[in-house]
Design a protein around this motif. Structure first.
Motif, PDB file in Angstrom:
ATOM      1  N   GLY A   1      38.479  65.551  26.684  1.00 39.88           N
ATOM      2  CA  GLY A   1      37.686  64.500  27.318  1.00 39.88           C
ATOM      3  C   GLY A   1      38.033  64.328  28.782  1.00 39.88           C
ATOM      4  N   ILE A   2      37.608  63.211  29.336  1.00 35.14           N
ATOM      5  CA  ILE A   2      37.951  62.848  30.707  1.00 35.14           C
ATOM      6  C   ILE A   2      37.881  61.328  30.782  1.00 35.14           C
ATOM      7  CG2 ILE A   2      35.582  62.893  31.657  1.00 35.14           C
ATOM      8  CD1 ILE A   2      38.269  64.644  33.557  1.00 35.14           C
ATOM      9  N   ASP A   3      38.713  60.728  31.612  1.00 34.68           N
ATOM     10  CA  ASP A   3      38.671  59.272  31.738  1.00 34.68           C
ATOM     11  C   ASP A   3      38.540  58.896  33.211  1.00 34.68           C
ATOM     12  OD1 ASP A   3      38.887  56.578  31.667  1.00 34.68           O
ATOM     13  OD2 ASP A   3      40.682  56.508  30.407  1.00 34.68           O
ATOM     14  N   LEU A   4      37.319  58.549  33.609  1.00 31.70           N
ATOM     15  CA  LEU A   4      37.073  58.192  35.003  1.00 31.70           C
ATOM     16  C   LEU A   4      37.387  56.726  35.272  1.00 31.70           C
ATOM     17  CD1 LEU A   4      33.692  60.014  35.646  1.00 31.70           C
ATOM     18  CD2 LEU A   4      35.985  60.777  36.195  1.00 31.70           C
ATOM     19  N   SER A   5      37.692  55.964  34.234  1.00 29.32           N
ATOM     20  CA  SER A   5      37.810  54.510  34.402  1.00 29.32           C
ATOM     21  C   SER A   5      39.222  54.043  34.708  1.00 29.32           C
ATOM     22  CB  SER A   5      37.293  53.805  33.147  1.00 29.32           C
ATOM     23  OG  SER A   5      38.158  54.055  32.060  1.00 29.32           O
ATOM     24  N   VAL A   6      40.196  54.965  34.826  1.00 29.58           N
ATOM     25  CA  VAL A   6      41.594  54.513  34.898  1.00 29.58           C
ATOM     26  C   VAL A   6      41.855  53.574  36.083  1.00 29.58           C
ATOM     27  CG1 VAL A   6      42.652  56.358  33.550  1.00 29.58           C
ATOM     28  CG2 VAL A   6      42.237  56.714  35.981  1.00 29.58           C
ATOM     29  N   GLY A   7      41.323  53.916  37.262  1.00 25.83           N
ATOM     30  CA  GLY A   7      41.551  53.054  38.430  1.00 25.83           C
ATOM     31  C   GLY A   7      41.000  51.662  38.183  1.00 25.83           C
ATOM     32  N   ALA A   8      39.808  51.609  37.638  1.00 30.65           N
ATOM     33  CA  ALA A   8      39.156  50.326  37.369  1.00 30.65           C
ATOM     34  C   ALA A   8      39.915  49.546  36.302  1.00 30.65           C
ATOM     35  CB  ALA A   8      37.717  50.567  36.924  1.00 30.65           C
ATOM     36  N   LEU A   9      40.437  50.249  35.297  1.00 31.49           N
ATOM     37  CA  LEU A   9      41.188  49.553  34.246  1.00 31.49           C
ATOM     38  C   LEU A   9      42.473  48.964  34.806  1.00 31.49           C
ATOM     39  CD1 LEU A   9      40.831  51.617  30.939  1.00 31.49           C
ATOM     40  CD2 LEU A   9      39.329  49.923  31.985  1.00 31.49           C
ATOM     41  N   ILE A  10      43.105  49.673  35.737  1.00 33.78           N
ATOM     42  CA  ILE A  10      44.317  49.128  36.372  1.00 33.78           C
ATOM     43  C   ILE A  10      43.965  47.838  37.106  1.00 33.78           C
ATOM     44  CG2 ILE A  10      46.021  49.505  38.190  1.00 33.78           C
ATOM     45  CD1 ILE A  10      45.921  52.492  37.465  1.00 33.78           C
ATOM     46  N   ALA A  11      42.865  47.889  37.867  1.00 35.06           N
ATOM     47  CA  ALA A  11      42.453  46.707  38.617  1.00 35.06           C
ATOM     48  C   ALA A  11      42.175  45.545  37.666  1.00 35.06           C
ATOM     49  CB  ALA A  11      41.216  47.029  39.451  1.00 35.06           C
ATOM     50  N   LEU A  12      41.461  45.830  36.589  1.00 31.03           N
ATOM     51  CA  LEU A  12      41.107  44.784  35.628  1.00 31.03           C
ATOM     52  C   LEU A  12      42.362  44.196  34.978  1.00 31.03           C
ATOM     53  CD1 LEU A  12      38.952  43.194  34.075  1.00 31.03           C
ATOM     54  CD2 LEU A  12      38.870  45.059  32.421  1.00 31.03           C
ATOM     55  N   ALA A  13      43.244  45.096  34.520  1.00 26.47           N
ATOM     56  CA  ALA A  13      44.459  44.634  33.858  1.00 26.47           C
ATOM     57  C   ALA A  13      45.334  43.855  34.843  1.00 26.47           C
ATOM     58  CB  ALA A  13      45.236  45.816  33.281  1.00 26.47           C
ATOM     59  N   GLY A  14      45.363  44.339  36.097  1.00 24.11           N
ATOM     60  CA  GLY A  14      46.169  43.673  37.115  1.00 24.11           C
ATOM     61  C   GLY A  14      45.647  42.283  37.412  1.00 24.11           C
ATOM     62  N   VAL A  15      44.355  42.166  37.588  1.00 20.05           N
ATOM     63  CA  VAL A  15      43.753  40.876  37.919  1.00 20.05           C
ATOM     64  C   VAL A  15      43.894  39.896  36.754  1.00 20.05           C
ATOM     65  CG1 VAL A  15      41.544  39.747  38.281  1.00 20.05           C
ATOM     66  CG2 VAL A  15      42.166  41.726  39.666  1.00 20.05           C
ATOM     67  N   TRP A  16      43.632  40.411  35.558  1.00 18.74           N
ATOM     68  CA  TRP A  16      43.698  39.544  34.377  1.00 18.74           C
ATOM     69  C   TRP A  16      45.117  39.007  34.165  1.00 18.74           C
ATOM     70  CZ3 TRP A  16      39.497  40.614  30.362  1.00 18.74           C
ATOM     71  CH2 TRP A  16      39.342  39.497  29.525  1.00 18.74           C
ATOM     72  N   SER A  17      46.093  39.853  34.449  1.00 13.62           N
ATOM     73  CA  SER A  17      47.479  39.438  34.186  1.00 13.62           C
ATOM     74  C   SER A  17      48.039  38.560  35.302  1.00 13.62           C
ATOM     75  CB  SER A  17      48.373  40.665  33.993  1.00 13.62           C
ATOM     76  OG  SER A  17      48.386  41.438  35.170  1.00 13.62           O
ATOM     77  N   THR A  18      47.286  38.417  36.413  1.00 16.99           N
ATOM     78  CA  THR A  18      47.810  37.568  37.498  1.00 16.99           C
ATOM     79  C   THR A  18      46.968  36.315  37.712  1.00 16.99           C
ATOM     80  OG1 THR A  18      46.622  39.001  39.045  1.00 16.99           O
ATOM     81  CG2 THR A  18      48.974  39.380  38.794  1.00 16.99           C
ATOM     82  N   THR A  19      46.086  35.991  36.779  1.00 22.28           N
ATOM     83  CA  THR A  19      45.372  34.720  36.912  1.00 22.28           C
ATOM     84  C   THR A  19      46.386  33.586  36.764  1.00 22.28           C
ATOM     85  OG1 THR A  19      44.943  34.653  34.556  1.00 22.28           O
ATOM     86  CG2 THR A  19      43.219  35.613  35.925  1.00 22.28           C
ATOM     87  N   VAL A  20      46.019  32.451  37.282  1.00 24.18           N
ATOM     88  CA  VAL A  20      46.926  31.308  37.209  1.00 24.18           C
ATOM     89  C   VAL A  20      47.288  31.011  35.751  1.00 24.18           C
ATOM     90  CG1 VAL A  20      47.192  28.857  37.735  1.00 24.18           C
ATOM     91  CG2 VAL A  20      45.937  30.371  39.315  1.00 24.18           C
ATOM     92  N   ALA A  21      46.284  31.086  34.884  1.00 24.71           N
ATOM     93  CA  ALA A  21      46.511  30.785  33.472  1.00 24.71           C
ATOM     94  C   ALA A  21      47.519  31.761  32.868  1.00 24.71           C
ATOM     95  CB  ALA A  21      45.196  30.844  32.710  1.00 24.71           C
ATOM     96  N   THR A  22      47.335  33.063  33.123  1.00 22.79           N
ATOM     97  CA  THR A  22      48.248  34.054  32.542  1.00 22.79           C
ATOM     98  C   THR A  22      49.647  33.891  33.097  1.00 22.79           C
ATOM     99  OG1 THR A  22      46.360  35.558  32.570  1.00 22.79           O
ATOM    100  CG2 THR A  22      48.477  36.493  31.963  1.00 22.79           C
ATOM    101  N   GLN A  23      49.727  33.632  34.409  1.00 22.33           N
ATOM    102  CA  GLN A  23      51.047  33.527  35.025  1.00 22.33           C
ATOM    103  C   GLN A  23      51.861  32.378  34.454  1.00 22.33           C
ATOM    104  OE1 GLN A  23      51.855  34.205  39.099  1.00 22.33           O
ATOM    105  NE2 GLN A  23      49.932  35.276  39.489  1.00 22.33           N
ATOM    106  N   SER A  24      51.156  31.371  33.890  1.00 21.31           N
ATOM    107  CA  SER A  24      51.873  30.233  33.316  1.00 21.31           C
ATOM    108  C   SER A  24      52.691  30.658  32.095  1.00 21.31           C
ATOM    109  CB  SER A  24      50.886  29.129  32.936  1.00 21.31           C
ATOM    110  OG  SER A  24      50.090  29.574  31.863  1.00 21.31           O
ATOM    111  N   PHE A  25      52.388  31.830  31.522  1.00 19.93           N
ATOM    112  CA  PHE A  25      53.171  32.300  30.365  1.00 19.93           C
ATOM    113  C   PHE A  25      54.388  33.121  30.797  1.00 19.93           C
ATOM    114  CE2 PHE A  25      49.018  31.499  28.502  1.00 19.93           C
ATOM    115  CZ  PHE A  25      49.366  30.793  27.357  1.00 19.93           C
TER     116      PHE A  25
END
Lengths: 510, 334
Positions: free
Chosen positions: B78-102
């Motif tokens: 296969g091939i995975d063209l989404s890796v850069g975008a997934l990093i951005a998504l995971a990074g943003v999601w994990s640094t929201t104010v709500a997530t950071q409270s954990f």
């Protein structure tokens, strides 16, 4: 034909071709006359492919002479050979699927004016050539993808004629064709030779050589072991012994007089739309059940459905009394194994060593806690390699370096490792030379002696009759006859198989 | 044929990966040599060389982790063209104010879960929805970047977590923590590929999908898992990038997919599947990171750097086809 002695157009003497570490051709002689069908016979690895490639300009001979139309030649590349009038039709047809018939025929030498191609001209010329081949009905603008194998072959031949070929080399052209298509191919070949074109015909099938060939040259180990034998009258035993260097009196192992074992596989009223209807069969341990039928009779589809690779529309499959629900994984767990029709594309990992191909179904079971055990895999593969007399007996070697017969042994061996109770074999000897065939038959018999049941499909009727204990004849998706192998003759089976297909074949020929 | 080809062990097909890796290490040595010529003052100092090597590895760490996952996907056909975008998504999601409270644990957990779930979506679309991997992951690329922009409101989200922020600058036994993460992921990847049934299935499916299916391997489930694995690697890489920048944004890890694919390819992973090594991919990543480093040291513009990278990709693939026979054969074949 008024000439008394046809002209020799091609003469090879003492041709030698070396590859690093291997002498592929070691003094080959060949003489081809205008308007004849010259058959080239030899086991896999005898040097047939190399010889073709020398003629086609892919390889250059290291020694010896190639005389073409009386002149010594050495083709620098395939284009040069083509220009000189030698066309080659390879087994894997070298056509562009997404181009039209006409574009394929004139690929590389399109009719053109001021640098612009003339599609209309190409189409008209193509139709003219196809008419010469007796198939003016093929639309020149149809995509090659849409054509059946026989049609693709026709396009390859048309391409050869578009180059004004005087010699056409055909590498196992019948391998991809159904029975009635072969008859059509032979008609075309006869038309070609009547026009003075010579054909070098390569095939494993002796009966074809008998039917279409004029003379036979036999290759063995890169040497010509016989030249210019009459194709129709030379006894089979002579041909086989010259190919293999030994006499094979009994190709098929004798049927043992043993009781058949417990009922393994029971298929009842199995149907799949437009493929096969209402098929019922039983296979016991220790017996070989053969299915005879043409390509397109639904036999391969039936096997794949039993194996769980296709889903049945109705009917039931039980293995040792337990119902199978359409998935390959459950079939394998229940003790089924299959050696599919297309060895290279459906069964082998060509880049991987022999042992990994042998353990493809068992490596998970050999593994511990998800960790593979390569040592044990090699040991167990080696044991199977010994049992099957694999050559060379080296399980770490890449499977791609093995001959067709030995690759087939690897595929069969895979299921022996898994403790398979019922083995499904789809065309087990396709592309396997006569010597290796006899060994495979022996292997299959040995398996049944160990209690394994075998369900076998082959388009070669003598193979089914010679090997199987019981025979099912399939036609158009239905089982039309079921009998002990001893009660059927080849003619019986052929009659059953061909009956009713006459009107369709008439349609195709029109 | 009549005789077996007897050639030296280096011609042996099973030694192919080793040969290629040695070739890549040769490239690394050559790059080092070039550096030594350009800046003899720096390269003459052993302490600087060690420090600089650690800098290179630190910079290769996140992309290296992604490349390990990519290697599995490509070997599996296969091939995975989404890796850069997934990093951005995971990074943003994990640094929201709500997530950071954990706290750090919650952030790491979120990044990994987001990566794995998005990877699973890729996998389900490809394995069960029968989408072409190129299309499915291209769609994910676009969608995940969009979602990341949505979540972050196109703002850079600063990380306030001391553990995460300190990770990039911390060292264990003198080795930067991020480099250790890369080594751990690569080591686990190597074991997974070479010593487990998961790895064997990956090679079998990529080598011949039909053969794998008819051998009773559950091709669909395994294909799905491969993309989930790639997503997992993206989640880990997201934390690493957040740590390096002490922040996350929707535009992070731009073009990582191309870097990861290029590194895998020059590392000897066959784009058609069935063949490849984790070690080769890792060296491929290091080669690219070394080039970037060299250009920074020599004060050369990045445009030239990208051209050199392109040239190296072409050269590596040419070598792949050539198989070390002769240059003459390469030029005369038709």
């Amino acid at each position: 034909m008024t000439t008394t002695e046809p002209d020799v157009i091609l003469r090879l003497s003492n041709v030698v071709k070396d590859f690093p570490g291997v002498r592929a051709l070691d003094g080959v002689e060949l003489e081809v006359r205008a308007g004849e069908v010259h058959c080239l016979l030899g086991q896999n690895g005898a040097g047939k492919s190399t010889l073709i490639k020398v003629l086609a300009g892919v390889h250059k001979a290291d020694a010896g002479t190639v005389e073409w139309l009386g002149e010594p030649v050495s083709f620098a590349n395939p284009q040069a050979a083509m220009k000189a009038g030698i066309a080659t039709i390879y087994q894997e047809l070298d056509l562009v699927d997404d181009m039209s018939v006409a574009e394929n025929v004139f690929l590389g030498h399109e009719p053109r004016k001021f640098g612009f191609v003339l599609p209309g001209q190409a189409a008209r010329n193509t139709t003219t050539i196809l008419r010469r081949l007796g198939h003016a009905e093929v639309p020149p603008r149809r995509l090659v993808r849409a054509l059946p194998n026989a049609g693709k072959q026709l396009v390859s031949m048309a391409r050869a004629l578009s180059h004004e070929a005087k010699l056409i080399i055909m590498d196992e052209p019948s391998a991809v064709l159904a029975h009635d298509e072969v008859a059509n191919l032979f008609r075309i070949i006869r038309d070609l030779t009547a026009q003075g074109i010579a054909v070098v015909y390569i095939s494993h099938r002796l009966e074809e050589i008998r039917e279409i060939g004029d003379r036979v040259t036999v290759l063995r180990d890169g040497q010509t072991s016989a030249v210019n034998l009459p194709a129709r009258t030379t006894p089979t035993r002579d041909l086989v012994s010259r190919m293999t260097g030994r006499n094979i009196e009994y190709v098929f192992p004798p049927r043992p007089e043993t009781e058949r074992g417990e009922l393994l596989l029971e298929v009842e009223n199995l149907s799949r739309d437009n493929e096969f209807h209402d098929v019922s069969l039983k296979v016991h341990g220790g017996e070989i059940v053969g299915i005879a039928g043409l390509v397109g009779s639904g036999r391969s589809e039936l096997l794949e459905t039993i194996f769980g690779a296709r889903r049945a529309d109705s009917g039931s499959i039980t293995m040792s009394g337990k119902p199978l629900r359409g998935s390959v994984a459950t079939a394998v767990r229940a003790g089924l194994g299959m050696a599919p029709e297309e060895r290279k594309s459906q069964a082998l990992l060509l880049g991987e060593p022999v042992y990994r191909n042998m353990t493809l179904t068992t490596f998970s079971r050999i593994a511990r806690f998800g960790f593979t055990d390569a040592d044990r895999e090699q040991r167990e593969s080696m044991a199977v390699a010994d049992q099957l007399e694999l050559r060379p007996r080296d399980v770490r070697r890449s499977v791609s370096t093995l001959s067709g017969g030995n690759q087939q042994k690897v595929v069969v061996g895979r299921w022996l490792l898994g403790g398979t109770k019922l083995l499904i074999l789809d065309e087990p000897t396709r592309g396997v030379d006569i010597g290796a065939r006899a060994e495979l038959y022996q292997v299959i018999r040995q398996l049944t002696a160990q209690g394994v049941g075998v369900l076998l499909v082959s388009s070669e009727v003598p193979e089914v009759l010679g090997l199987a204990d019981r025979v099912l004849v399939m036609r158009e998706g239905r089982v039309v006859r079921q009998a002990d192998a001893g009660q059927l003759t080849e003619d019986d089976v052929l009659d059953l198989v061909m009956a009713g297909s006459l009107d369709t074949s008439g349609e195709e020929a029109a | 044929m009549t005789a077996l080809t007897t050639t030296g062990w280096w011609r042996d097909e099973s030694r192919e990966p080793l040969r290629r890796n040695l070739g890549l290490i040769g490239v690394l040595v050559a790059l080092f040599g070039i550096g030594a010529i350009i800046r003899p003052d720096l390269y003459g100092d052993p302490q600087w060389v060690v420090d600089n090597t650690l800098v290179i590895l630190q910079q290769a760490a996140a992309i290296g982790v992604v490349t390990v996952g990519m290697t599995f996907v490509i070997i599996g056909g296969g091939i995975d063209l989404s890796v850069g975008a997934l990093i951005a998504l995971a990074g943003v999601w994990s640094t929201t104010v709500a997530t950071q409270s954990f706290g750090a644990g919650g952030m790491i957990f979120t990044a990994i879960i987001v990566g794995v779930l998005a990877g699973l979506v890729n996998g389900v679309l490809i394995a069960y929805g029968r989408l072409v991997p190129f299309i499915a992951t291209l769609a994910m690329l676009v969608a995940a970047r969009g979602l990341a922009a949505q979540i972050s409101g196109k703002q850079t989200q600063v990380s306030n977590d001391q553990f995460i922020n300190g990770l990039a600058s911390s060292k264990v036994l003198g080795i930067p923590s991020l480099v250790l993460v890369l080594l751990a992921v690569a080591g686990l990847g190597w074991v997974l590929l070479n010593r487990t049934t998961f790895g064997r299935r990956t090679v079998a499916i990529g080598g011949n999908q039909e053969a794998a299916r008819l051998a009773g391997i559950n091709v669909r489930r395994h294909t799905m898992l491969l993309y989930a694995l790639s997503g997992l690697c993206c989640g880990i890489a997201a934390i690493m990038l957040t740590s390096l920048a002490t922040s996350s944004q929707a535009a992070a890890a731009e073009l990582y997919e191309l870097d990861a694919i290029a590194a895998a390819i020059i590392g000897g992973t066959l784009l058609s599947g069935g063949r490849g090594t984790v070690t080769g991919s890792l060296i491929g990543v290091v080669v690219f990171a070394t080039i970037t480093n060299l250009f920074a040291i020599a004060n050369l513009p990045t445009e030239v750097q990208n051209m050199v990278k392109g040239g190296i990709i072409v050269f590596a693939v040419l070598v792949q086809q050539l198989k070390f026979k002769s240059v003459k054969q390469l030029l005369t074949r038709t």
